[in-house]
Structures are given as structure tokens and as C-alpha cells.
Design an enzyme around this catalytic site. Structure first.
Site, PDB file in Angstrom:
ATOM      1  N   LYS A 100      45.861  31.743  34.644  1.00 42.10           N
ATOM      2  CA  LYS A 100      45.914  32.952  34.075  1.00 42.10           C
ATOM      3  C   LYS A 100      46.165  32.449  32.675  1.00 42.10           C
ATOM      4  O   LYS A 100      47.210  31.848  32.241  1.00 42.10           O
ATOM      5  CB  LYS A 100      47.109  33.837  34.395  1.00 42.10           C
ATOM      6  CG  LYS A 100      46.767  34.812  35.650  1.00 42.10           C
ATOM      7  CD  LYS A 100      47.653  35.596  36.099  1.00 42.10           C
ATOM      8  CE  LYS A 100      47.184  36.341  37.067  1.00 42.10           C
ATOM      9  NZ  LYS A 100      47.006  35.711  38.189  1.00 42.10           N
ATOM     10  N   ASP A 137      41.439  32.957  35.841  1.00 43.69           N
ATOM     11  CA  ASP A 137      41.505  34.173  36.324  1.00 43.69           C
ATOM     12  C   ASP A 137      41.379  35.356  35.269  1.00 43.69           C
ATOM     13  O   ASP A 137      41.348  34.933  33.887  1.00 43.69           O
ATOM     14  CB  ASP A 137      42.973  34.519  36.702  1.00 43.69           C
ATOM     15  CG  ASP A 137      43.315  33.946  38.087  1.00 43.69           C
ATOM     16  OD1 ASP A 137      42.475  33.565  39.074  1.00 43.69           O
ATOM     17  OD2 ASP A 137      44.376  34.089  38.452  1.00 43.69           O
ATOM     18  N   ARG A 187      33.545  34.401  39.727  1.00 43.71           N
ATOM     19  CA  ARG A 187      34.331  35.016  40.824  1.00 43.71           C
ATOM     20  C   ARG A 187      34.122  36.535  40.662  1.00 43.71           C
ATOM     21  O   ARG A 187      34.342  37.019  39.495  1.00 43.71           O
ATOM     22  CB  ARG A 187      35.726  34.797  40.936  1.00 43.71           C
ATOM     23  CG  ARG A 187      36.399  35.642  42.078  1.00 43.71           C
ATOM     24  CD  ARG A 187      37.990  35.296  41.689  1.00 43.71           C
ATOM     25  NE  ARG A 187      38.362  34.018  41.965  1.00 43.71           N
ATOM     26  CZ  ARG A 187      39.682  33.496  41.400  1.00 43.71           C
ATOM     27  NH1 ARG A 187      40.342  34.396  40.736  1.00 43.71           N
ATOM     28  NH2 ARG A 187      39.686  32.445  41.506  1.00 43.71           N
ATOM     29  N   GLY A 191      38.979  44.210  40.634  1.00 43.33           N
ATOM     30  CA  GLY A 191      39.987  44.226  39.459  1.00 43.33           C
ATOM     31  C   GLY A 191      41.340  44.972  39.945  1.00 43.33           C
ATOM     32  O   GLY A 191      41.210  45.910  40.859  1.00 43.33           O
ATOM     33  N   ALA A 192      42.368  44.185  39.504  1.00 45.63           N
ATOM     34  CA  ALA A 192      43.600  44.721  40.109  1.00 45.63           C
ATOM     35  C   ALA A 192      44.566  45.295  39.065  1.00 45.63           C
ATOM     36  O   ALA A 192      45.749  45.576  39.439  1.00 45.63           O
ATOM     37  CB  ALA A 192      44.619  43.332  40.529  1.00 45.63           C
ATOM     38  N   LYS A 204      37.145  54.754  43.636  1.00 46.25           N
ATOM     39  CA  LYS A 204      36.832  53.783  44.599  1.00 46.25           C
ATOM     40  C   LYS A 204      35.200  53.793  44.722  1.00 46.25           C
ATOM     41  O   LYS A 204      34.697  52.539  44.606  1.00 46.25           O
ATOM     42  CB  LYS A 204      37.532  54.162  45.686  1.00 46.25           C
ATOM     43  CG  LYS A 204      37.170  52.614  46.622  1.00 46.25           C
ATOM     44  CD  LYS A 204      38.176  52.773  47.888  1.00 46.25           C
ATOM     45  CE  LYS A 204      37.654  51.891  48.916  1.00 46.25           C
ATOM     46  NZ  LYS A 204      36.775  50.592  48.922  1.00 46.25           N
ATOM     47  N   THR A 229      36.627  39.403  47.851  1.00 42.59           N
ATOM     48  CA  THR A 229      37.094  40.812  48.279  1.00 42.59           C
ATOM     49  C   THR A 229      37.395  40.669  49.825  1.00 42.59           C
ATOM     50  O   THR A 229      37.046  39.912  50.504  1.00 42.59           O
ATOM     51  CB  THR A 229      35.625  41.541  48.269  1.00 42.59           C
ATOM     52  OG1 THR A 229      36.168  43.005  48.802  1.00 42.59           O
ATOM     53  CG2 THR A 229      34.504  41.274  48.955  1.00 42.59           C
ATOM     54  N   HIS A 230      38.140  41.632  50.190  1.00 40.34           N
ATOM     55  CA  HIS A 230      38.512  41.778  51.663  1.00 40.34           C
ATOM     56  C   HIS A 230      37.850  42.788  52.166  1.00 40.34           C
ATOM     57  O   HIS A 230      38.181  43.046  53.277  1.00 40.34           O
ATOM     58  CB  HIS A 230      40.277  41.949  51.705  1.00 40.34           C
ATOM     59  CG  HIS A 230      40.932  40.990  51.025  1.00 40.34           C
ATOM     60  ND1 HIS A 230      41.279  41.436  49.795  1.00 40.34           N
ATOM     61  CD2 HIS A 230      41.197  39.731  51.111  1.00 40.34           C
ATOM     62  CE1 HIS A 230      42.016  40.284  49.246  1.00 40.34           C
ATOM     63  NE2 HIS A 230      42.023  39.247  49.987  1.00 40.34           N
ATOM     64  N   ARG A 291      50.993  44.013  42.425  1.00 44.39           N
ATOM     65  CA  ARG A 291      49.659  44.480  42.451  1.00 44.39           C
ATOM     66  C   ARG A 291      49.050  44.448  43.893  1.00 44.39           C
ATOM     67  O   ARG A 291      48.418  45.333  44.280  1.00 44.39           O
ATOM     68  CB  ARG A 291      48.847  43.331  41.700  1.00 44.39           C
ATOM     69  CG  ARG A 291      48.989  43.497  40.377  1.00 44.39           C
ATOM     70  CD  ARG A 291      48.010  42.692  39.404  1.00 44.39           C
ATOM     71  NE  ARG A 291      47.860  41.375  39.566  1.00 44.39           N
ATOM     72  CZ  ARG A 291      49.061  40.540  38.889  1.00 44.39           C
ATOM     73  NH1 ARG A 291      49.764  41.235  37.873  1.00 44.39           N
ATOM     74  NH2 ARG A 291      49.080  39.330  38.816  1.00 44.39           N
ATOM     75  N   ARG A 292      49.635  43.392  44.825  1.00 41.42           N
ATOM     76  CA  ARG A 292      49.246  43.563  46.215  1.00 41.42           C
ATOM     77  C   ARG A 292      49.596  44.773  46.842  1.00 41.42           C
ATOM     78  O   ARG A 292      49.069  45.402  47.628  1.00 41.42           O
ATOM     79  CB  ARG A 292      49.772  42.514  47.216  1.00 41.42           C
ATOM     80  CG  ARG A 292      49.303  41.099  46.488  1.00 41.42           C
ATOM     81  CD  ARG A 292      47.854  40.898  46.501  1.00 41.42           C
ATOM     82  NE  ARG A 292      46.851  41.379  45.768  1.00 41.42           N
ATOM     83  CZ  ARG A 292      46.359  41.169  44.518  1.00 41.42           C
ATOM     84  NH1 ARG A 292      47.088  40.013  43.909  1.00 41.42           N
ATOM     85  NH2 ARG A 292      45.587  41.495  43.711  1.00 41.42           N
TER      86      ARG A 292
END
Ligand SMILES: Cc1cc2nc3c(=O)[nH]c(=O)nc-3n(C[C@H](O)[C@H](O)[C@H](O)COP(=O)(O)OP(=O)(O)OC[C@H]3O[C@@H](n4cnc5c(N)ncnc54)[C@H](O)[C@@H]3O)c2cc1C
Length: 311
Positions: A100, A137, A187, A191-192, A204, A229-230, A291-292
């Protein structure tokens, strides 16, 4: 996008919340679920575990919004240390680093751009000597232009340096077109950060539609897309587009975060895909963790229990 995402990201800015949460030990369940530890040794151990499972890694020494030269220097030293350790363990061909720019001086008064560029160059040089790469990042939209300018500068000497683009920003499809050239590692994530509606999609469905448009540009282009992405739908669409554009496995990769959908990470790797896991480590895990949590509010109850039971 979860309805709770914005309020949680807003709450995360409170210094009181930061103080309370940061006193949690790194060993708390909710922290270790996302961050394998605070030291180089912890990060390298996690890398070894993933490599043993057929995965690759990108290591992020946690920290952001540094306003202190000594702290920026310490971050550069931490990256050099982990790169040397990856070489010593024979892991450098399977692991790179994610950086970062705000952790290495981008926000320093007056000299920010210059210091971040010089520090990033130093890390790129160490990564090149180790036989691996750096990805920059992407942080909130106020930094996008500065980060892409530094990327362009770095790529003159280190063309292997990776970029990150966020599908939630209106500008990103155009940025993907500009970066879809041969050798360009990009990548793509959603976006978080909490972003205003004049620059970012809020819904979304719109963010996902933008993600698919960007996938088409990157997978149809000449670069090396890194699909971060998950989201099962995005993964499925990316795989279909990769076949449609005649992309062989190894000409792009999937990326996921440490601790999130580990079985899916292994399933994709077993199916022959390149899969890289982002491993954050270090003491400055607060911003990352929040963020998570904002992305998966189901974690909040678990999180609250960890806070109540903290010593
Ligand atoms: C390798 C990597 C690097 C990243 N780098 C950056 C960066 O530089 N800048 C930046 O702004 N953001 C970055 N991000 C974060 C990214 O922008 C998203 O905030 C984050 O990945 C969540 O979005 P998503 O695509 O996984 O899907 P979401 O829209 O959050 O979720 C979609 C679906 O994915 C699945 N899913 C998502 N999270 C989970 C979970 N925790 N557990 C189980 N299933 C889940 C669920 O099925 C969910 O319905 C990065 C993400 C990754 C994977």
C-alpha cells in the site's frame, strides 16, 4: 453490497472504536481468522502452508495512512526482510508482495509522492533480486490517480509491477482498457472502501455488472489478469470468459484473501488454475479487519463475543 457495510466502515473511523478493537490480542479468533500473525516468521509459515496445498501467495505487511518517515522506512525494511526470508526458504517463486503506497509515505506532507515512489522502487528492486514481483494495492478513490502515476513510473524500470483496479469506481472500465497491454499484471477486485456516489456504484448489482465488463476487457486483452474475488458467480463468469477468449490456465490467475473460502482456493488449484492467496500480517491489522467485517456482517456477533472475552 450489504446494507451494513457503509455504517460499519463509518464506525471504523471512530478513534474510540479503534482503541477498543486494537487492544484485542492478535490471537483472538476473529483476528487469526484473517491475519496469520504479526511477524515475518508467521507470514512465511502461512506461505509455506499454502504452497504445500498447491497455492501461491502475496504478502501484505499491514499498515496504511503513514504520516511518519520512520514508520515508512520501517515498512520498507519489513518488506526486504520478508523477501529475504522467502528466498532463504525457497518460496520466492511462489510468493510475491502487495504494497500500500500510503504505508510507505504517499501521504507525507509535501514530499509524499516522491517518498512513496522511492520507497516503492526499493521494494521492487528487492523483489526483483529475490526473483519475484510487487503489486501495488489500491486504496480509496482519492489515491487512484497518484497510485496509477507511481505505477507508470515504476513500470519504466520494473514492468512486472502489478496494479489493482476496483470495479466499484465509474472510471475503472476505462482504466482496464488503458492497462490491458502485454505484460501488464492487473488485479481486478470490487473495492473495499466507502466511496461517494459521484465516483462509485453503490448498488451491488451495478458493482458486479461493472466487474464483468472489466473482466471482458482484461481477459480479452493482452495483459495478465488477476481475478480477485470470493464471489462464486464472478468466478464462474471469469472461467467462462477465459475459455471464450482462448486463455490457457497460467495466462491469468485467481486471487482470494487468507482465511476466506479456503476449500474453494484448493478446488480451483486442483482443477489446474493458478490461485494466489493474499496474506496480511503485522501489528497494524485494524483497518484490514474492519473492512473484512464490513463485507460479512454475519461476523459481527462473533466479533462482539471476541471483544467481550478479551483479556
Ligand atoms: C487478493 C485480493 C486482493 C485485494 N486487494 C484489494 C485492494 O488492493 N483494494 C481494495 O479496495 N480491495 C481489495 N480487495 C478486496 C475486494 O475489493 C473486496 O472488498 C473483497 O474481495 C470482497 O468482495 P468479493 O468480490 O469477494 O465479493 P462480495 O461482493 O463481498 O461477496 C460476494 C459473494 O462472495 C462470497 N463471499 C464473499 N466474502 C466471503 C466470506 N468472507 N466468506 C465466504 N464467502 C464469501 C459470498 O458468496 C458472497 O455472497 C482484495 C481482495 C482480494 C481477494
Amino acid at each position: 453490497m450489504s446494507l451494513l457495510r457503509q455504517p460499519i466502515l463509518l464506525l471504523a473511523r471512530s478513534t474510540k472504536v479503534k482503541k477498543l478493537v486494537s487492544t484485542m490480542p492478535v490471537s483472538s479468533g476473529i483476528v487469526t481468522a484473517h491475519v496469520p500473525g504479526e511477524t515475518t516468521t508467521d507470514a512465511v509459515r502461512a506461505t509455506q502452508g499454502l504452497v504445500d496445498d498447491g497455492l501461491r501467495a502475496t504478502l501484505d505487511y499491514l499498515g496504511e495512512d503513514t504520516t511518519d518517515v520512520a514508520q515508512a522506512d520501517a515498512t520498507v525494511a519489513a518488506y526486504k526482510d520478508v523477501l529475504a526470508e522467502l528466498v532463504a526458504r525457497g518460496l520466492a517463486s511462489k510468493a510475491e508482495v502487495s504494497v500500500k503506497l500510503s504505508a510507505i509515505g504517499q501521504f507525507l506532507p509535501d514530499q509524499g509522492h516522491k517518498v512513496a515512489l522511492e520507497n516503492a522502487r526499493e521494494i521492487c528492486r528487492a523483489a526483483r533480486n529475490a526473483g519475484t514481483t510487487v503489486t501495488l494495492d489500491m486504496e480509496d478513490h482519492t489515491t487512484t490517480d497518484s497510485t496509477l502515476t507511481i505505477l507508470r513510473e515504476l513500470r519504466k524500470d520494473f514492468p512486472e509491477t502489478g496494479a489493482v483496479l476496483q470495479s466499484m469506481l465509474h472510471r475503472t472500465e476505462a482504466d482496464c482498457r488503458a492497462l490491458a497491454y502485454e505484460g501488464s499484471r492487473v488485479r481486478l477486485c470490487k473495492g473495499a472502501y466507502m466511496e461517494p456516489e459521484d465516483v462509485a456504484f453503490q448498488d451491488k448489482v451495478e458493482i458486479d455488472k461493472s466487474y464483468v465488463r472489466c473482466l471482458k476487457v482484461l481477459l480479452g486483452g493482452q495483459g495478465y489478469p488477476m481475478i480477485a474475488t470470493h464471489d462464486p458467480r464472478m468466478i464462474h463468469i471469469a472461467s467462462s470468459l477465459a475459455s471464450r477468449f482462448g486463455r490457457r490456465a497460467g495466462t491469468y490467475e485467481f486471487q482470494m484473501l487468507y482465511g476466506i473460502r479456503p476449500e474453494e482456493q484448493k478446488r480451483l488449484a486442483a482443477a489446474g488454475e493458478t490461485v494466489r492467496v493474499y496474506i496480511p500480517y503485522g501489528t497494524e491489522w485494524y483497518g484490514y479487519l474492519m473492512r473484512r467485517l464490513a463485507e460479512k456482517p454475519q461476523n459481527i456477533a462473533f466479533f462482539a463475543r471476541s471483544l467481550v472475552s478479551k483479556k
